[in-house]
Write an enzyme that holds these catalytic residues in place. Structure first.
Site, PDB file in Angstrom:
ATOM      1  N   GLU A  45       1.146  -1.788  -0.010  1.00 37.47           N
ATOM      2  CA  GLU A  45      -0.071   0.004   0.032  1.00 37.47           C
ATOM      3  C   GLU A  45       0.759   0.942   0.126  1.00 37.47           C
ATOM      4  O   GLU A  45       1.909   1.508   0.900  1.00 37.47           O
ATOM      5  CB  GLU A  45      -0.928   0.022   1.415  1.00 37.47           C
ATOM      6  CG  GLU A  45      -1.739   1.117   1.110  1.00 37.47           C
ATOM      7  CD  GLU A  45      -2.148   1.552   3.120  1.00 37.47           C
ATOM      8  OE1 GLU A  45      -2.874   2.612   2.519  1.00 37.47           O
ATOM      9  OE2 GLU A  45      -2.671   0.450   3.630  1.00 37.47           O
ATOM     10  N   ARG A  49       0.937  10.705   0.248  1.00 34.51           N
ATOM     11  CA  ARG A  49       0.830  11.203   1.192  1.00 34.51           C
ATOM     12  C   ARG A  49       2.142  11.897   0.676  1.00 34.51           C
ATOM     13  O   ARG A  49       2.799  12.954   1.777  1.00 34.51           O
ATOM     14  CB  ARG A  49       1.264  11.104   2.563  1.00 34.51           C
ATOM     15  CG  ARG A  49       0.105  10.060   3.559  1.00 34.51           C
ATOM     16  CD  ARG A  49       0.606   9.674   4.948  1.00 34.51           C
ATOM     17  NE  ARG A  49      -0.576   8.845   5.108  1.00 34.51           N
ATOM     18  CZ  ARG A  49      -0.819   8.061   6.026  1.00 34.51           C
ATOM     19  NH1 ARG A  49       0.213   8.171   6.663  1.00 34.51           N
ATOM     20  NH2 ARG A  49      -1.444   6.628   6.709  1.00 34.51           N
ATOM     21  N   LYS A 133     -11.593  -1.560   5.821  1.00 38.26           N
ATOM     22  CA  LYS A 133     -10.236  -1.027   6.627  1.00 38.26           C
ATOM     23  C   LYS A 133     -11.364  -0.078   8.160  1.00 38.26           C
ATOM     24  O   LYS A 133     -11.801   0.377   8.189  1.00 38.26           O
ATOM     25  CB  LYS A 133      -9.547   0.263   6.009  1.00 38.26           C
ATOM     26  CG  LYS A 133      -8.212   0.793   7.235  1.00 38.26           C
ATOM     27  CD  LYS A 133      -8.169   2.266   5.804  1.00 38.26           C
ATOM     28  CE  LYS A 133      -6.213   2.752   6.174  1.00 38.26           C
ATOM     29  NZ  LYS A 133      -5.646   3.271   6.006  1.00 38.26           N
TER      30      LYS A 133
END
Length: 210
Positions: A45, A49, A133
């Protein structure tokens, strides 16, 4: 069942740990992916960011097609389309909106929405999502909360992320409704800065050998 639901299950079943990667430099992308895969982790993943995140996802998707490369911190429809276009095989969101859930249903890759409370879980379920999640896991009550959720929602499974590391990840994995956990400890920033790829391989091996 729609194809994307099967794909979400595929992502969750690839292994117990999904590394949450914050990568600044494009040059580090392939060595990080290769080191983690050598250690037995093939779901990666890459969070949105950093400025290089899109290029990193595209590079890994192109050069290491056997990797399950996905995008994290996907928060809206436009980002979901963008990561799909560069080759991401799945997308993970820290939360959910009605429009994002709709975009996930319309899209060609599985979306794994994030939830931290029962109300959002019910919204996700209503929209057809049963692989979620749980974020931020520790701050939202951790193992105790997930254990409590398991009773009224036995068909929903989770990948908890947030505050999870080598000292507590096995407690999460012991829960019936947890299929995998997300964490950054298998790719420490110091090791990446020093190009010590063997450390990532070692940490990955230790994480999956449970």
């Amino acid at each position: 069942m729609n194809n994307w639901k099967h794909s979400s299950a595929d992502i969750f079943s690839q292994g117990p740990v999904v590394p949450v990667l914050v990568i600044d430099n494009l040059d580090d992308a392939l060595p990080i992916a290769e080191a983690l895969m050598k250690g037995g982790i093939n779901v990666l993943e890459v969070t949105l960011r950093t400025a290089a995140a899109m290029d990193i996802i595209e590079l890994i998707a192109k050069e290491i097609p056997e990797a399950f490369i996905g995008a994290g911190t996907v928060t809206n429809r436009d980002q979901l389309k963008a990561v799909t276009d560069v080759g991401a095989k799945f997308a993970i969101s820290p939360g959910l909106t009605a429009d994002l859930l709709q975009a996930g249903r319309e899209g060609s890759i599985p979306l794994i929405p994030g939830i931290s409370n029962i109300s959002d879980l019910m919204k996700a379920n209503d929209a057809g999502y049963d692989h979620l999640k749980f974020f931020p896991a520790e701050a939202a009550g951790g193992v105790k909360t997930l254990k409590s959720i398991g009773g009224p929602f036995p068909n929903t499974v989770f990948c908890p992320t947030g505050g999870i590391g080598p000292d507590n990840y096995k407690e999460y994995l012991a829960l019936k409704n947890v299929k995998c956990v997300g964490g950054s400890w298998v790719a420490p920033s110091e090791a990446i800065e020093n190009k010590e790829w063997h450390i990532l391989t070692k940490l990955a091996q230790e994480a999956v050998n449970i």
